[in-house]
Each structure stands twice: as C-alpha cells, then as structure tokens.
Design a protein around this motif. Structure first.
Motif, mmCIF file in Angstrom:
data_model
loop_
_atom_site.group_PDB
_atom_site.id
_atom_site.type_symbol
_atom_site.label_atom_id
_atom_site.label_comp_id
_atom_site.label_asym_id
_atom_site.label_seq_id
_atom_site.Cartn_x
_atom_site.Cartn_y
_atom_site.Cartn_z
ATOM 1 N N LEU A 130 -54.536 96.836 62.081
ATOM 2 C CA LEU A 130 -54.288 96.817 60.641
ATOM 3 C C LEU A 130 -54.291 95.398 60.096
ATOM 4 C CD1 LEU A 130 -53.493 98.494 58.089
ATOM 5 C CD2 LEU A 130 -51.105 98.060 58.718
ATOM 6 N N VAL A 131 -53.666 94.471 60.828
ATOM 7 C CA VAL A 131 -53.652 93.065 60.427
ATOM 8 C C VAL A 131 -54.150 92.211 61.585
ATOM 9 C CG1 VAL A 131 -51.785 93.385 58.780
ATOM 10 C CG2 VAL A 131 -51.240 92.715 61.122
ATOM 11 N N LYS A 132 -54.581 91.029 61.263
ATOM 12 C CA LYS A 132 -55.165 90.107 62.234
ATOM 13 C C LYS A 132 -54.158 89.689 63.302
ATOM 14 C CE LYS A 132 -56.937 85.331 62.354
ATOM 15 N NZ LYS A 132 -57.234 84.142 61.503
ATOM 16 N N VAL A 133 -54.616 89.649 64.561
ATOM 17 C CA VAL A 133 -53.812 89.079 65.640
ATOM 18 C C VAL A 133 -53.853 87.563 65.508
ATOM 19 C CG1 VAL A 133 -53.590 88.770 68.135
ATOM 20 C CG2 VAL A 133 -54.208 91.014 67.209
ATOM 21 N N LYS A 134 -52.707 86.942 65.380
ATOM 22 C CA LYS A 134 -52.622 85.504 65.172
ATOM 23 C C LYS A 134 -52.458 84.762 66.495
ATOM 24 C CE LYS A 134 -50.632 85.719 60.494
ATOM 25 N NZ LYS A 134 -50.706 87.171 60.272
ATOM 26 N N ASN A 135 -52.645 83.467 66.435
ATOM 27 C CA ASN A 135 -52.465 82.611 67.610
ATOM 28 C C ASN A 135 -51.618 81.412 67.204
ATOM 29 O OD1 ASN A 135 -52.612 81.049 69.930
ATOM 30 N ND2 ASN A 135 -54.787 81.414 70.258
ATOM 31 N N GLN A 136 -50.403 81.353 67.709
ATOM 32 C CA GLN A 136 -49.482 80.286 67.327
ATOM 33 C C GLN A 136 -49.833 78.950 67.950
ATOM 34 O OE1 GLN A 136 -46.148 82.489 69.202
ATOM 35 N NE2 GLN A 136 -45.610 80.541 70.171
ATOM 36 N N GLY A 137 -50.737 78.941 68.930
ATOM 37 C CA GLY A 137 -51.111 77.678 69.555
ATOM 38 C C GLY A 137 -49.925 77.043 70.252
ATOM 39 N N SER A 138 -49.782 75.738 70.117
ATOM 40 C CA SER A 138 -48.727 75.019 70.812
ATOM 41 C C SER A 138 -47.432 74.943 70.019
ATOM 42 C CB SER A 138 -49.195 73.589 71.145
ATOM 43 O OG SER A 138 -49.550 72.903 69.953
ATOM 44 N N CYS A 139 -47.383 75.595 68.869
ATOM 45 C CA CYS A 139 -46.177 75.599 68.036
ATOM 46 C C CYS A 139 -45.431 76.915 68.238
ATOM 47 C CB CYS A 139 -46.561 75.440 66.571
ATOM 48 S SG CYS A 139 -45.185 75.588 65.395
ATOM 49 N N PRO A 140 -44.132 76.899 68.524
ATOM 50 C CA PRO A 140 -43.360 78.132 68.678
ATOM 51 C C PRO A 140 -43.044 78.771 67.324
ATOM 52 C CG PRO A 140 -41.911 76.260 68.967
ATOM 53 C CD PRO A 140 -43.314 75.696 68.818
ATOM 54 N N SER A 141 -44.089 79.201 66.646
ATOM 55 C CA SER A 141 -43.971 79.702 65.266
ATOM 56 C C SER A 141 -44.066 81.214 65.196
ATOM 57 C CB SER A 141 -45.076 79.080 64.410
ATOM 58 O OG SER A 141 -46.368 79.405 64.931
ATOM 59 N N SER A 142 -43.649 81.907 66.253
ATOM 60 C CA SER A 142 -43.744 83.368 66.237
ATOM 61 C C SER A 142 -42.955 83.961 65.075
ATOM 62 C CB SER A 142 -43.252 83.951 67.556
ATOM 63 O OG SER A 142 -41.872 83.714 67.758
ATOM 64 N N TYR A 143 -41.887 83.284 64.656
ATOM 65 C CA TYR A 143 -41.096 83.771 63.525
ATOM 66 C C TYR A 143 -41.930 83.831 62.254
ATOM 67 C CZ TYR A 143 -40.805 78.887 62.002
ATOM 68 O OH TYR A 143 -41.126 77.613 61.581
ATOM 69 N N ALA A 144 -42.763 82.810 62.033
ATOM 70 C CA ALA A 144 -43.619 82.775 60.851
ATOM 71 C C ALA A 144 -44.773 83.760 60.986
ATOM 72 C CB ALA A 144 -44.157 81.363 60.636
ATOM 73 N N MET A 145 -45.312 83.887 62.196
ATOM 74 C CA MET A 145 -46.401 84.829 62.448
ATOM 75 C C MET A 145 -45.942 86.271 62.225
ATOM 76 S SD MET A 145 -49.019 82.989 63.458
ATOM 77 C CE MET A 145 -49.429 81.367 64.094
ATOM 78 N N SER A 146 -44.779 86.603 62.749
ATOM 79 C CA SER A 146 -44.258 87.959 62.606
ATOM 80 C C SER A 146 -43.935 88.278 61.152
ATOM 81 C CB SER A 146 -43.008 88.122 63.469
ATOM 82 O OG SER A 146 -42.464 89.418 63.337
ATOM 83 N N ALA A 147 -43.305 87.343 60.465
ATOM 84 C CA ALA A 147 -42.918 87.569 59.072
ATOM 85 C C ALA A 147 -44.146 87.731 58.169
ATOM 86 C CB ALA A 147 -42.052 86.416 58.577
ATOM 87 N N THR A 148 -45.143 86.863 58.330
ATOM 88 C CA THR A 148 -46.339 86.993 57.493
ATOM 89 C C THR A 148 -47.113 88.263 57.843
ATOM 90 O OG1 THR A 148 -47.532 85.514 59.023
ATOM 91 C CG2 THR A 148 -46.591 84.520 57.042
ATOM 92 N N SER A 149 -47.115 88.648 59.111
ATOM 93 C CA SER A 149 -47.852 89.844 59.525
ATOM 94 C C SER A 149 -47.244 91.110 58.941
ATOM 95 C CB SER A 149 -47.887 89.945 61.051
ATOM 96 O OG SER A 149 -48.689 88.921 61.606
ATOM 97 N N VAL A 150 -45.909 91.182 58.883
ATOM 98 C CA VAL A 150 -45.287 92.394 58.341
ATOM 99 C C VAL A 150 -45.548 92.503 56.843
ATOM 100 C CG1 VAL A 150 -42.956 91.504 57.787
ATOM 101 C CG2 VAL A 150 -43.251 93.859 58.574
ATOM 102 N N VAL A 151 -45.649 91.365 56.164
ATOM 103 C CA VAL A 151 -45.992 91.382 54.736
ATOM 104 C C VAL A 151 -47.453 91.793 54.550
ATOM 105 C CG1 VAL A 151 -46.178 89.995 52.633
ATOM 106 C CG2 VAL A 151 -44.233 89.661 54.186
ATOM 107 N N GLU A 152 -48.337 91.255 55.371
ATOM 108 C CA GLU A 152 -49.758 91.643 55.319
ATOM 109 C C GLU A 152 -49.923 93.140 55.523
ATOM 110 O OE1 GLU A 152 -51.049 87.434 57.465
ATOM 111 O OE2 GLU A 152 -51.474 89.347 58.437
ATOM 112 N N ALA A 153 -49.190 93.680 56.486
ATOM 113 C CA ALA A 153 -49.285 95.109 56.778
ATOM 114 C C ALA A 153 -48.825 95.939 55.589
ATOM 115 C CB ALA A 153 -48.454 95.444 58.014
ATOM 116 N N LYS A 154 -47.780 95.503 54.937
ATOM 117 C CA LYS A 154 -47.264 96.239 53.777
ATOM 118 C C LYS A 154 -48.272 96.230 52.638
ATOM 119 C CE LYS A 154 -43.850 98.521 51.873
ATOM 120 N NZ LYS A 154 -43.587 99.926 52.300
ATOM 121 N N TYR A 155 -48.922 95.095 52.400
ATOM 122 C CA TYR A 155 -49.962 95.033 51.363
ATOM 123 C C TYR A 155 -51.135 95.946 51.725
ATOM 124 C CZ TYR A 155 -48.240 91.458 48.164
ATOM 125 O OH TYR A 155 -47.532 90.791 47.201
ATOM 126 N N ALA A 156 -51.490 95.983 53.001
ATOM 127 C CA ALA A 156 -52.612 96.832 53.430
ATOM 128 C C ALA A 156 -52.297 98.307 53.223
ATOM 129 C CB ALA A 156 -52.939 96.564 54.901
#
Length: 325
Positions: A130-156
């Motif tokens: 439903l939404v793009k699989v993200k890649n946090q790379g070398s930054c431990p930004s899973s919190y931002a990835m998860s939060a933006t993904s749940v918003v993307e899913a809701k818009y979809a």
C-alpha cells in the motif's frame, strides 16, 4: 581507536589460526562491498572482513538447522556485530510516555478492557504494497519512517491518494537537532505524529531523505496534515486485528535479532521494544505482516512475518491517525 585495536587483535588471531577465513572465498566479501557501496581500508578492512565471514558462517549454520521457522539471509548489515546493529540502527532509549498534563489535555490514550469476539474477525488482511518500503540508511529514524508511513496509508485508504511523505522533515525539524540520535528519548513515533498534527508534512520529493541530521530547511508548515492520532496500549491480539482491518498501524517492537532475517515466521525476540515499524496485516494462521524500514533487499522484500500473539511486543504500543474530512 577501538576499531584499530580490534583490527590489530583480529590480525593476530588470524595469524595464530583462531579465525578460519577461507581465502578462496575472499571475493564474496568484495562482491558484497561493491553491491552495498562499502569501502574499507587497512586494519578496518581486516576487521570488517572478519566480521563478514563470522556472520556468513552463523547464517549458514542457522539455515541448516531443522528446528527453525525462519531463514537468515545476507544483507547490508553483514560487516557489523549485533551489538553495533542495536546501537546504530535501533531507538534504544526512546519512550512512549506522555507527561500527566499532556495525558489530560490530549485524552487520546486508549486501553481496551475486553477482547472482541474471535468469531467476528475478518481474515486475512494484507496491506503490503500500500505504501513504499523505506530505507532509513545509517540513521536510526524508524520512528519517522513508521509515523510517515501510517499517515501515507491513511491518505491512500481514505482519500485514494498515493504519496510518499518526508521522513527527513521529521528528523530535521521535530526538535531542530539530534534526529539521528538513538539515545534521544524524544525521537519516537508518538512525538513524530504530534509534530505532523501541528505542522504538517511536505512530500519526499520536496524534502528528500539524506539519512543524517540537518538543520531544518523549512519556514512554513507542510500541506499534508492529520486531524489527530490515537495511541493504544492493548495486549489483546483480536483487537489489534480489528484495528488492522481498517488501516495499517504504527507500532514499536523488539528488533534486536532482526539483523539477518530473510524469510519465514519469526519469534526470536522479547518485548523490550526498540524499533518502530508498520503493521500491515495478518494471514489465516494469525501471523503478523510487518513493514520495516531497512529497504527492499532486507527480509521478504522489506517485510517480516511475526508469529501470532504479542511477538516482539507488537501489541504493547501502537498508533492510528485520523484525517480531516
């Protein structure tokens, strides 16, 4: 200095025969480094190459066992130890507790008192893709990835709009610093959703992901907003399934041993939550579908399947969002 000392010690151990590195397979390491864009030199190369072969041996031994439910696979984490994986890629010190004043003000923390009737559930549910699989790379930004993904899913789901929102904006602008610090307790999905509700987001094209903390590049609010977010503390998996029938869920799990997950049903974890991901469904056997942010070369094209129940603490903390009408 620590790596140099370790590399020197590794060199000595190799010379004494304590490490059995197959020189005929040295090209495996070189191919891995080329594929993942890694370059190592001198003692650092010896050290990382040794870790690579140790991990490779561990993966091979695991996959030969007859008592396992999941397979391991080589990926971008082959030259780091598990201790480094936890320290560098997981949010080890984040917290989901609001202060008392905010609990009263927001009144958006819910805990179900009774499980729903299992006979009423709908299954399976599958939001993968439903939404793009993200890649946090070398930054431990899973919190931002998860939060933006749940918003993307809701818009979809609610609006029929496919969009990839800027996780980098959350990293840079939420606290104006330390967005890639795994020990900063403010770097959580809860705080990210609060930021999105207050300020909105730009899309990833407008504010691209760099994988490192930068100064905030914005002077105004973003156009993609949410009306509210709901935090649940719920240990009933039937209720979790009910929520998943409506939309994917942002949640926090223990990913300490996810480093080399390749495929299958995973359950080798505790409830010591340290990583944010997106629950995207469950199958007819009640295994959970979870979308990580390690890219599509990790796991099952970016996903992991968790065993039924509160595996990895999946039921402990989770969030849903509400859009404006």
């Amino acid at each position: 200095m620590k790596n140099i000392i370790a590399a020197t010690l590794t060199t000595l151990l190799i010379g004494l025969g304590f490490y059995q590195v197959n020189l005929d397979s040295a090209s495996d390491f070189e191919r891995w480094a080329l594929k993942h864009g890694k370059s190592y030199y001198g003692d650092e190369k010896i050290y990382r190459q040794t870790i690579y072969y140790q991990n490779k041996q561990m993966i091979d031994q695991h996959n030969k066992r007859n008592d396992i439910t999941y397979q391991m696979a080589e990926n971008q984490f082959m030259t780091i130890t598990n201790e480094e994986f936890i320290r560098l890629y997981l949010n080890t010190k984040s917290t989901e507790q609001l202060n008392d004043q905010d609990k009263v003000k927001r009144n958006n923390i819910h805990q179900s008192s009774e499980p729903i009737n299992k006979e009423n559930k709908k299954w399976p549910i599958d939001w993968r893709g439903l939404v793009k699989v993200k890649n946090q790379g070398s930054c431990p930004s899973s919190y931002a990835m998860s939060a933006t993904s749940v918003v993307e899913a809701k818009y979809a789901i609610d609006k029929g709009i496919s969009i990839t929102l800027s996780a980098q904006q959350v990293v840079d602008c939420q606290w104006l610093n330390d967005g890639c610090d795994p020990n900063d307790g403010r770097n959580s999905a809860l705080m990210a959703l609060r930021y999105i509700r207050l300020y909105g987001l730009y899309n990833e094209y407008q504010y691209p992901y760099s994988g490192e903390t930068q100064s905030c590049q914005l002077n105004d609010n973003g156009p993609w907003k949410i009306a509210d977010y709901w935090m649940w503390t719920d240990n009933y998996w039937y209720n979790f399934q009910r929520h998943l029938e409506k939309q994917p869920i942002s949640m926090k799990v223990d990913a300490s041993k996810w480093q080399f997950y390749g495929s299958g049903i995973f359950s080798d974890c505790t409830s010591n939550s340290n990583y944010y991901a997106l629950a995207v469904g469950y199958d007819s056997s009640d295994n959970w579908f979870v979308q990580a942010s390690f890219g599509t070369t990790w796991g099952e094209s970016g996903y992991i399947r968790l065993a039924p129940g509160n595996t990895c603490g999946i039921l402990d903390y989770f969030w849903q969002v509400v859009l404006y009408n």
